[in-house]
Design an enzyme around this catalytic site. Structure first.
Site, PDB file in Angstrom:
ATOM      1  N   CYS A   1      -2.790  -2.414   6.423  1.00 16.10           N
ATOM      2  CA  CYS A   1      -3.136  -1.066   7.112  1.00 16.10           C
ATOM      3  C   CYS A   1      -4.243  -1.160   7.743  1.00 16.10           C
ATOM      4  O   CYS A   1      -4.397  -0.353   8.665  1.00 16.10           O
ATOM      5  CB  CYS A   1      -2.724  -0.018   6.174  1.00 16.10           C
ATOM      6  SG  CYS A   1      -3.863  -0.119   4.629  1.00 16.10           S
TER       7      CYS A   1
ATOM      8  N   GLN B   1      -5.066  -0.583  -4.322  1.00 12.44           N
ATOM      9  CA  GLN B   1      -6.162  -1.858  -4.983  1.00 12.44           C
ATOM     10  C   GLN B   1      -6.753  -1.165  -6.415  1.00 12.44           C
ATOM     11  O   GLN B   1      -6.775  -1.845  -7.280  1.00 12.44           O
ATOM     12  CB  GLN B   1      -6.743  -2.559  -4.067  1.00 12.44           C
ATOM     13  CG  GLN B   1      -7.392  -3.473  -4.639  1.00 12.44           C
ATOM     14  CD  GLN B   1      -8.264  -4.481  -3.651  1.00 12.44           C
ATOM     15  OE1 GLN B   1      -7.806  -4.677  -2.656  1.00 12.44           O
ATOM     16  NE2 GLN B   1      -9.106  -5.123  -4.102  1.00 12.44           N
TER      17      GLN B   1
ATOM     18  N   HIS C   1      -5.854  -6.040   3.740  1.00  8.61           N
ATOM     19  CA  HIS C   1      -5.089  -5.019   3.446  1.00  8.61           C
ATOM     20  C   HIS C   1      -4.393  -4.837   5.132  1.00  8.61           C
ATOM     21  O   HIS C   1      -5.058  -4.604   6.072  1.00  8.61           O
ATOM     22  CB  HIS C   1      -5.580  -3.267   3.212  1.00  8.61           C
ATOM     23  CG  HIS C   1      -5.835  -3.476   1.780  1.00  8.61           C
ATOM     24  ND1 HIS C   1      -5.300  -2.685   1.279  1.00  8.61           N
ATOM     25  CD2 HIS C   1      -6.839  -4.247   1.061  1.00  8.61           C
ATOM     26  CE1 HIS C   1      -5.744  -2.828  -0.155  1.00  8.61           C
ATOM     27  NE2 HIS C   1      -6.542  -3.595  -0.089  1.00  8.61           N
TER      28      HIS C   1
ATOM     29  N   CYS D   1       0.932  -1.172  -0.039  1.00 15.41           N
ATOM     30  CA  CYS D   1       0.010   0.269  -0.066  1.00 15.41           C
ATOM     31  C   CYS D   1       0.743   1.283  -0.077  1.00 15.41           C
ATOM     32  O   CYS D   1       1.786   1.230   0.739  1.00 15.41           O
ATOM     33  CB  CYS D   1      -0.921   0.056   1.173  1.00 15.41           C
ATOM     34  SG  CYS D   1      -1.631   1.623   1.822  1.00 15.41           S
ATOM     35  N   GLU D   2       0.576   2.202  -0.647  1.00 12.98           N
ATOM     36  CA  GLU D   2       1.428   3.405  -1.018  1.00 12.98           C
ATOM     37  C   GLU D   2       1.175   4.399   0.026  1.00 12.98           C
ATOM     38  O   GLU D   2       2.258   5.098   0.215  1.00 12.98           O
ATOM     39  CB  GLU D   2       1.246   4.118  -2.379  1.00 12.98           C
ATOM     40  CG  GLU D   2      -0.290   4.659  -2.505  1.00 12.98           C
ATOM     41  CD  GLU D   2      -0.332   5.446  -3.990  1.00 12.98           C
ATOM     42  OE1 GLU D   2      -0.948   6.361  -4.056  1.00 12.98           O
ATOM     43  OE2 GLU D   2       0.369   4.725  -4.953  1.00 12.98           O
ATOM     44  N   HIS D   3       0.271   4.251   0.966  1.00 15.81           N
ATOM     45  CA  HIS D   3      -0.133   5.029   1.852  1.00 15.81           C
ATOM     46  C   HIS D   3       0.666   4.810   3.145  1.00 15.81           C
ATOM     47  O   HIS D   3       1.044   5.710   3.854  1.00 15.81           O
ATOM     48  CB  HIS D   3      -1.683   5.108   2.277  1.00 15.81           C
ATOM     49  CG  HIS D   3      -2.627   5.674   0.938  1.00 15.81           C
ATOM     50  ND1 HIS D   3      -3.569   5.143   0.760  1.00 15.81           N
ATOM     51  CD2 HIS D   3      -2.167   6.624   0.016  1.00 15.81           C
ATOM     52  CE1 HIS D   3      -4.318   5.538  -0.436  1.00 15.81           C
ATOM     53  NE2 HIS D   3      -3.280   6.626  -0.708  1.00 15.81           N
ATOM     54  N   HIS D   4       0.897   3.535   3.552  1.00 10.78           N
ATOM     55  CA  HIS D   4       1.533   3.243   4.896  1.00 10.78           C
ATOM     56  C   HIS D   4       2.785   2.051   4.343  1.00 10.78           C
ATOM     57  O   HIS D   4       3.359   1.945   5.306  1.00 10.78           O
ATOM     58  CB  HIS D   4       0.612   2.490   5.618  1.00 10.78           C
ATOM     59  CG  HIS D   4      -0.632   3.159   5.950  1.00 10.78           C
ATOM     60  ND1 HIS D   4      -1.808   3.229   5.315  1.00 10.78           N
ATOM     61  CD2 HIS D   4      -0.884   4.172   6.756  1.00 10.78           C
ATOM     62  CE1 HIS D   4      -2.641   4.056   5.849  1.00 10.78           C
ATOM     63  NE2 HIS D   4      -2.064   4.743   6.747  1.00 10.78           N
TER      64      HIS D   4
END
Length: 198
Positions: free
Chosen positions: A160, A130, A158, A89-92
């Site tokens: 996260c 995703q 996920h 995941c690019e956010h976390h």
């Protein structure tokens, strides 16, 4: 296309060293002792792991499809289901993982079945969300083969959501993307959904 699976071996020693140095700093900022026996080689291991987990940047997924494109007059659904997906995941920068189901209806050209799985892998081995991953797979196959339609469904869990934040361990996310006859013909889309067991 084997470069996709060998990048960890050929990733420059200098690049690994720079990444390892940053991870050593992160360990210290977290309150750990980077010189502790169990952590001495951790920065280098993490650097190599990140090189492996992001190797999708090093290849062109469209070229993967085109490397095994064959003229064929088959015009029924081709489905590759239960393709394992592992991404970050690019956010976390925490993992998400699950299964991709990919189908297309040829219009003059087919591709090697393994190439479908390799395209999924190529896009998954990048920092992702995703939703974008689903669309990228769809668009790549549509552009490379120009079939009558493409269908992609991804089901993933996920970390996260499971390890942090809302901490819902049993949650799963499903995304879908369609083109052509999968959009315009309900019967075709329903056949795909039936075949993947949804």
């Amino acid at each position: 296309m084997e470069e996709l699976y060998r990048r960890e071996e050929v990733f420059s020693e200098e690049g690994i060293g720079q990444l390892a140095g940053r991870y050593r700093e992160i360990l210290a900022l977290l309150g750990e002792d980077p010189d502790r026996e169990g952590l001495v080689k951790t920065p280098e291991r993490v650097a190599k792991a990140m090189a492996f987990l992001t190797q999708g940047y090093e290849c062109d997924p469209r070229e993967i499809i085109l490397s095994a494109r064959f003229r064929e007059e088959y015009k029924q659904m081709v489905l590759v289901r239960d393709i394992e997906v592992y991404s970050l995941c690019e956010h976390h920068m925490l993992p998400f993982y699950g299964k991709a189901h990919v189908a297309y209806i040829p219009d003059g050209y087919i591709t090697g079945l393994s190439k479908i799985a390799r395209v999924v892998e190529a896009f998954a081995r990048r920092l992702q969300v995703q939703e974008r991953l689903t669309v990228q797979i769809r668009d790549c196959i549509q552009e490379a083969l120009n079939p009558m339609g493409v269908a992609v469904v991804i089901e993933a869990s996920h970390m996260c959501m499971q390890m942090r934040g809302v901490q819902k361990q049993n949650s799963a996310t499903t995304t879908s993307a369609f083109t052509g006859v999968f959009l315009s013909q309900t019967k075709t889309r329903e056949e795909f959904i039936h075949l993947i067991g949804k």
